[in-house]
Design an enzyme around this catalytic site. Structure first.
Site, short mmCIF file in Angstrom:
data_model
loop_
_atom_site.label_atom_id
_atom_site.label_comp_id
_atom_site.label_asym_id
_atom_site.label_seq_id
_atom_site.Cartn_x
_atom_site.Cartn_y
_atom_site.Cartn_z
N ARG A 277 39.30 12.79 -130.26
CA ARG A 277 38.29 13.16 -131.26
C ARG A 277 37.53 14.42 -130.89
NH1 ARG A 277 33.31 11.32 -129.59
NH2 ARG A 277 33.32 9.82 -127.88
N ASP B 27 40.21 11.44 -134.85
CA ASP B 27 39.63 10.17 -134.42
C ASP B 27 40.63 9.06 -134.73
OD1 ASP B 27 38.15 7.75 -134.19
OD2 ASP B 27 36.28 8.83 -134.58
N VAL B 28 41.00 8.26 -133.73
CA VAL B 28 42.02 7.23 -133.96
C VAL B 28 41.56 6.16 -134.95
CG1 VAL B 28 43.13 7.54 -131.71
CG2 VAL B 28 41.27 5.87 -131.94
N TYR C 44 34.32 -6.26 -124.99
CA TYR C 44 35.41 -5.43 -124.47
C TYR C 44 36.63 -6.28 -124.17
CZ TYR C 44 37.95 -2.24 -121.38
OH TYR C 44 38.92 -1.46 -120.78
N LYS D 273 40.48 -6.13 -125.81
CA LYS D 273 41.70 -5.92 -125.02
C LYS D 273 42.65 -7.11 -125.12
CE LYS D 273 40.91 -1.77 -123.54
NZ LYS D 273 41.78 -0.65 -123.98
N THR E 96 37.97 6.61 -112.86
CA THR E 96 37.90 7.46 -114.05
C THR E 96 36.46 7.61 -114.50
OG1 THR E 96 38.09 5.57 -115.56
CG2 THR E 96 40.16 6.61 -114.82
#
Length: 249
Positions: free
Chosen positions: A33, A54-55, A146, A150, A181
């Site tokens: 994005r 943007d997905v 979250y 997933k 990350t």
């Protein structure tokens, strides 16, 4: 260059690590994005291009994929690495948080798959890999929304793998533990804010989830993805490949 790999979320984190890993041998299209990170990453690769989208916007994503295919030909592999996280106790998890995480982590994968899958099936060959998480296989305190997103991604992967099992298309999930990350760096900052721990102590707390006592190197995840994209993994489909130092067995 052989093949055309499309990577969502390819400008940062694990998406960037995958781009760097596969970019030596395949054409790479990066979608994100924010134009800056994907353009910077594309500039480091041999044959790559960046397409901002943007997905969660299915139409914009489809347009970006079409532009990528005009540049490099049909997508032969999709790596769905775009993802976000957030934390809160279940009692404080508002529906808006759940919807936001599902929009990116689940709908974003579905949107990308719907665009690239028809051509893969027609060609009788394709590779789809989504970057899930150990949170697709277990719960984490304060990360219910979250983990739910997933888990949903993994259900999508397994169902699609069954639907495409005889088409030459494989569908798998790579499930990293805490990786070194930017997303993990954000988690460390949250731990510091909520607990008063130092950065070193917060990082150690996350690393302690792994029996190896360390964070996962993004290249370890990327190399697993590279294997799944290759010819030698043609019999691997519907799997959740864990890269987490023994955290999940």
């Amino acid at each position: 260059m052989t093949g055309h790999v499309l990577i969502t979320g390819g400008g940062t984190g694990l998406g960037r690590a995958v781009a760097e890993m596969v970019g030596a041998s395949q054409r790479v299209s990066l979608i994100g994005r924010r134009a800056g990170p994907i353009e910077e990453t594309a500039g480091t690769l041999q044959e790559a291009a960046a397409f901002a989208a943007d997905v969660t916007d299915a139409d914009a994503l489809a347009a970006a994929v079409r532009a990528a295919e005009e540049r490099f030909g049909p997508v032969t592999s999709l790596v769905a690495a775009a993802g976000i996280s957030d934390t809160a106790p279940i009692q404080k998890t508002e529906p808006d948080m759940l919807r936001r995480l599902f929009a990116v982590n689940v709908e974003g994968v579905l949107n990308a798959v719907r665009v690239v899958l028809p051509a893969m099936v027609a060609a009788k060959h394709g590779r789809i890999v989504t970057i899930a998480s150990t949170a697709a296989l277990k719960g984490y305190a304060y990360a219910g929304a979250y983990a739910a997103s997933k888990h949903a991604v993994l259900g999508l992967v397994r169902s699609l793998a069954l639907e495409t099992a005889k088409t030459g298309v494989t569908v798998n999930a790579v499930c990293p533990g805490f990786a070194d990350t930017d997303m993990t760096a954000t988690s460390i900052e949250r731990i510091m804010e909520k607990t008063g721990r130092s950065a070193e102590a917060a990082r150690a707390a996350l690393a302690a989830n792994s029996p190896m006592g360390r964070l996962v190197d993004p290249r370890e995840v990327a190399d697993t993805v590279r294997w799944l994209l290759g010819a030698d993994a043609s019999a691997i489909t519907g799997q959740a490949i864990v890269v987490a130092g023994g955290e999940v067995m």
